[in-house]
Design a protein around this motif. Structure first.
Motif, PDB file in Angstrom:
ATOM      1  N   VAL A  70      -6.841  17.579  14.743  1.00  0.00           N
ATOM      2  CA  VAL A  70      -5.849  17.123  15.730  1.00  0.00           C
ATOM      3  C   VAL A  70      -6.494  16.975  17.107  1.00  0.00           C
ATOM      4  CG1 VAL A  70      -3.648  17.668  16.840  1.00  0.00           C
ATOM      5  CG2 VAL A  70      -4.008  18.218  14.427  1.00  0.00           C
ATOM      6  N   ILE A  71      -7.295  17.985  17.466  1.00  0.00           N
ATOM      7  CA  ILE A  71      -7.960  17.923  18.778  1.00  0.00           C
ATOM      8  C   ILE A  71      -8.926  16.750  18.829  1.00  0.00           C
ATOM      9  CG2 ILE A  71      -9.462  19.175  20.359  1.00  0.00           C
ATOM     10  CD1 ILE A  71      -8.319  21.764  19.264  1.00  0.00           C
ATOM     11  N   ASP A  72      -9.687  16.528  17.758  1.00  0.00           N
ATOM     12  CA  ASP A  72     -10.620  15.404  17.736  1.00  0.00           C
ATOM     13  C   ASP A  72      -9.889  14.073  17.877  1.00  0.00           C
ATOM     14  OD1 ASP A  72     -12.524  17.307  17.414  1.00  0.00           O
ATOM     15  OD2 ASP A  72     -12.953  16.866  15.299  1.00  0.00           O
ATOM     16  N   MET A 105     -13.687  26.763  24.349  1.00  0.00           N
ATOM     17  CA  MET A 105     -14.989  26.867  23.694  1.00  0.00           C
ATOM     18  C   MET A 105     -15.182  25.771  22.659  1.00  0.00           C
ATOM     19  SD  MET A 105     -15.137  31.036  23.255  1.00  0.00           S
ATOM     20  CE  MET A 105     -16.630  30.964  22.288  1.00  0.00           C
ATOM     21  N   TYR A 106     -14.125  25.423  21.946  1.00  0.00           N
ATOM     22  CA  TYR A 106     -14.248  24.350  20.961  1.00  0.00           C
ATOM     23  C   TYR A 106     -14.504  23.010  21.651  1.00  0.00           C
ATOM     24  CZ  TYR A 106     -13.113  20.991  17.321  1.00  0.00           C
ATOM     25  OH  TYR A 106     -13.180  19.942  16.428  1.00  0.00           O
ATOM     26  N   LEU A 107     -13.862  22.776  22.812  1.00  0.00           N
ATOM     27  CA  LEU A 107     -14.049  21.507  23.528  1.00  0.00           C
ATOM     28  C   LEU A 107     -15.481  21.351  24.023  1.00  0.00           C
ATOM     29  CD1 LEU A 107     -10.728  21.268  25.594  1.00  0.00           C
ATOM     30  CD2 LEU A 107     -11.395  19.918  23.592  1.00  0.00           C
ATOM     31  N   GLN A 108     -16.143  22.453  24.356  1.00  0.00           N
ATOM     32  CA  GLN A 108     -17.533  22.359  24.796  1.00  0.00           C
ATOM     33  C   GLN A 108     -18.427  21.755  23.721  1.00  0.00           C
ATOM     34  OE1 GLN A 108     -18.566  26.344  25.965  1.00  0.00           O
ATOM     35  NE2 GLN A 108     -17.442  26.240  27.899  1.00  0.00           N
ATOM     36  N   GLU A 109     -18.084  21.980  22.470  1.00  0.00           N
ATOM     37  CA  GLU A 109     -18.857  21.394  21.363  1.00  0.00           C
ATOM     38  C   GLU A 109     -18.310  20.038  20.949  1.00  0.00           C
ATOM     39  OE1 GLU A 109     -19.110  20.041  17.390  1.00  0.00           O
ATOM     40  OE2 GLU A 109     -17.394  21.275  18.012  1.00  0.00           O
ATOM     41  N   ALA A 110     -16.976  19.885  20.986  1.00  0.00           N
ATOM     42  CA  ALA A 110     -16.368  18.670  20.448  1.00  0.00           C
ATOM     43  C   ALA A 110     -16.456  17.490  21.407  1.00  0.00           C
ATOM     44  CB  ALA A 110     -14.899  18.944  20.100  1.00  0.00           C
ATOM     45  N   ARG A 111     -16.354  17.723  22.684  1.00  0.00           N
ATOM     46  CA  ARG A 111     -16.310  16.602  23.626  1.00  0.00           C
ATOM     47  C   ARG A 111     -17.606  15.779  23.611  1.00  0.00           C
ATOM     48  NH1 ARG A 111     -12.380  16.390  27.572  1.00  0.00           N
ATOM     49  NH2 ARG A 111     -12.195  18.670  27.631  1.00  0.00           N
ATOM     50  N   PRO A 112     -18.811  16.388  23.709  1.00  0.00           N
ATOM     51  CA  PRO A 112     -20.027  15.566  23.605  1.00  0.00           C
ATOM     52  C   PRO A 112     -20.144  14.847  22.254  1.00  0.00           C
ATOM     53  CG  PRO A 112     -20.536  17.722  24.502  1.00  0.00           C
ATOM     54  CD  PRO A 112     -19.136  17.789  24.004  1.00  0.00           C
ATOM     55  N   ARG A 113     -19.704  15.516  21.160  1.00  0.00           N
ATOM     56  CA  ARG A 113     -19.794  14.885  19.833  1.00  0.00           C
ATOM     57  C   ARG A 113     -18.886  13.656  19.749  1.00  0.00           C
ATOM     58  NH1 ARG A 113     -16.408  16.019  15.837  1.00  0.00           N
ATOM     59  NH2 ARG A 113     -15.879  18.061  16.744  1.00  0.00           N
ATOM     60  N   ILE A 114     -17.661  13.768  20.236  1.00  0.00           N
ATOM     61  CA  ILE A 114     -16.745  12.624  20.208  1.00  0.00           C
ATOM     62  C   ILE A 114     -17.233  11.520  21.139  1.00  0.00           C
ATOM     63  CG2 ILE A 114     -14.375  11.905  20.642  1.00  0.00           C
ATOM     64  CD1 ILE A 114     -14.735  13.647  18.176  1.00  0.00           C
ATOM     65  N   ALA A 115     -17.796  11.900  22.285  1.00  0.00           N
ATOM     66  CA  ALA A 115     -18.321  10.887  23.214  1.00  0.00           C
ATOM     67  C   ALA A 115     -19.453  10.106  22.578  1.00  0.00           C
ATOM     68  CB  ALA A 115     -18.790  11.567  24.498  1.00  0.00           C
ATOM     69  N   ALA A 116     -20.315  10.797  21.794  1.00  0.00           N
ATOM     70  CA  ALA A 116     -21.396  10.093  21.092  1.00  0.00           C
ATOM     71  C   ALA A 116     -20.843   9.160  20.020  1.00  0.00           C
ATOM     72  CB  ALA A 116     -22.353  11.114  20.481  1.00  0.00           C
ATOM     73  N   GLU A 117     -19.779   9.586  19.333  1.00  0.00           N
ATOM     74  CA  GLU A 117     -19.164   8.706  18.334  1.00  0.00           C
ATOM     75  C   GLU A 117     -18.594   7.440  18.961  1.00  0.00           C
ATOM     76  OE1 GLU A 117     -16.233  10.839  16.207  1.00  0.00           O
ATOM     77  OE2 GLU A 117     -17.608  12.373  15.405  1.00  0.00           O
ATOM     78  N   LEU A 118     -18.028   7.585  20.157  1.00  0.00           N
ATOM     79  CA  LEU A 118     -17.426   6.436  20.835  1.00  0.00           C
ATOM     80  C   LEU A 118     -18.453   5.592  21.580  1.00  0.00           C
ATOM     81  CD1 LEU A 118     -14.227   8.157  22.281  1.00  0.00           C
ATOM     82  CD2 LEU A 118     -14.423   6.790  20.194  1.00  0.00           C
TER      83      LEU A 118
END
Length: 476
Positions: A70-72, A105-118
């Motif tokens: 959901v967050i992703d 803490m989860y956003l610190q890992e997820a935000r760069p990963r989603i930015a790379a996907e986009l």
């Protein structure tokens, strides 16, 4: 010897500070630890700092892990979505029971990963800026604040606050005005320079119309206002214009606007601009006595070094005037900013164009071309404080009719000429009228009515006796 997690984290911090050249007592003061504890950890031989490993298998999964899809999905919609907003939505829509810190803490890992996907690069992340420090006297920042109807009881509709902050020390200046026009803007600069005792090398602005002539596309050179260039050249400082929509570039003065409102204006009432300026001047020593949280020094102590590095003020000030063309009315008045200013009647004509030069507290009116004396100045007036005011010098109307010769009477008219006064006792009113008009000197011819009938052809023409040129007066 293997240290516990808290111990090796402190040891790593102690060693980094020790390698930077700090003594044991300085490390103790910096970390808030007893100096004996610092010495103990630094002198222990053979200490092993465990490396950070991967989580062990079989651990209880975190609560936020179940909500990761959901967050992703939300991040793919808006990569800049705040963690507080995500946590609030999870609690409201999904009955999330986890703590906000887990989401963070989860956003610190997820935000760069989603930015790379986009396919978003580091430059596509909004809301980030670089912190910077400057040398003493190197920079100041300028901004306006809108204080609203602070003096509404005094008849002043709007009040504005002008702010200038020295970037090195955060030493503030503020003054209050009723306008943000060109002349007022640069007059506030002169007051700020006098307050600091010098001129900074660079002043940072946003894209205000009193500094920038027009807006341009990103990456293009910004055209400066001619008066801004002239003023900066006279006082020997550089103009630094921020990029569009980058208020963080002058965060020092942005913060100062809020501080002045909270500490100077809040909970008080004022009757004039002078009282507002006096309230700020009384607060400045209190501000300078405080220790700033960013640079960690007393603002007044740091301001001493800042003031000493400023450039000296020039011998004479530079007065900026906002110039306009206005026509002169038939009443010798010129309209400017809904107020009227008088000009000399002997030097102008109706509908003539004159130049209005509006300063901070004066308005001067000039001819477009010099007269025979080589001067263009017509008049200088104090600037109207409120709209609709008449600012008039009555000597400008000298020579114009003022109605002092108008009079009425209910009696008979009398002739004040000497001849008329001499004959007034021996003549009748009718004779006086005839003598005044000269009607008694006009000869009058007399003919019978038959003469006109014969001319019209009603009867044959007959010879008639010569015209009798005797005057009516003699016949009588």
């Amino acid at each position: 010897m293997i240290l516990q997690t808290e111990q090796w984290m402190e040891l790593r911090r102690f060693r980094a500070l020790r390698e930077a050249g700090m003594s044991i007592s300085e490390i103790a003061r910096e970390t808030g630890t007893n100096w004996r504890t610092v010495k103990k950890y630094l002198e222990q031989p053979g200490t092993v700092v465990p490396e950070r490993g991967t989580p062990r298998k079989g651990c209880i999964p975190q609560v936020v892990t179940a909500y990761a899809p959901v967050i992703d999905a939300w991040l793919r919609t808006d990569i800049t979505l705040k963690g507080t907003v995500i946590h609030e939505r999870l609690v409201d829509a999904y009955a999330f029971t986890g703590h906000y810190q887990r989401v963070k803490m989860y956003l610190q890992e997820a935000r760069p990963r989603i930015a790379a996907e986009l396919g978003l690069g580091p430059g596509d992340m909004d809301g980030l800026h670089r912190r910077f420090e400057v040398f003493p006297g190197a920079q100041a920042q300028v901004d306006w604040g809108t204080e609203g109807k602070l003096l509404a009881r005094s008849g002043i509709e709007k009040v504005y606050s002008f702010h200038m902050v020295l970037s090195y020390s955060r030493d503030p200046f503020c003054c209050f005005t009723t306008s943000m026009d060109l002349a007022t803007f640069w007059d506030c600069h002169r007051r700020a320079f006098a307050h600091f005792g010098g001129v900074p090398k660079t002043i940072v602005y946003d894209r205000t119309k009193t500094v920038v002539r027009r807006h341009v596309a990103p990456g293009k050179a910004v055209p400066l206002h001619p008066e801004a260039v002239a003023f900066a050249g006279h006082y020997d400082f550089d103009i630094d214009v921020l990029a569009a929509y980058r208020p963080t570039g002058k965060g020092r003065v942005e913060r100062q606007v809020t501080i002045v409102r909270d500490h100077v204006l809040a909970g008080r009432s004022f009757a004039s601009l002078m009282e507002l300026d006096a309230a700020f001047a009384a607060w400045v020593p209190l501000r300078r006595a405080r220790t700033h949280r960013t640079h960690g020094e007393v603002i007044g102590v740091r301001a001493t070094r800042d003031h000493a590095a400023l450039r000296p003020l020039p011998a004479r000030p530079y007065i900026v005037a906002d110039r306009h063309l206005r026509p002169v009315g038939k009443d010798c008045l010129v309209a400017f900013e809904a107020s009227l200013y008088s000009v000399p009647a002997r030097r102008i004509r109706p509908r003539q164009l004159v130049e209005v030069r509006a300063g901070h507290d004066t308005v001067s009116l000039h001819l477009l071309t010099a007269d025979l004396t080589g001067s263009t100045l017509l008049a200088v007036h104090p600037r109207a404080a409120v709209r609709g005011q008449w600012v008039i010098d009555k000597t400008h109307w000298d020579g114009l009719p003022d109605g002092h010769t108008r009079a009425v009477t209910t009696g008979e008219l009398t002739d004040d000429r000497p001849a008329a006064r001499a004959a007034a006792s021996s003549t009748s009113p009718l004779q006086d009228l005839l003598q005044r008009t000269g009607a008694d000197q006009v000869p009058v011819g007399r003919r019978s009515l038959q003469f006109y009938d014969e001319i019209a052809g009603i009867r044959p023409v007959r010879l008639v006796p010569p015209l009798d040129t005797t005057t009516e007066k003699e016949t009588a």
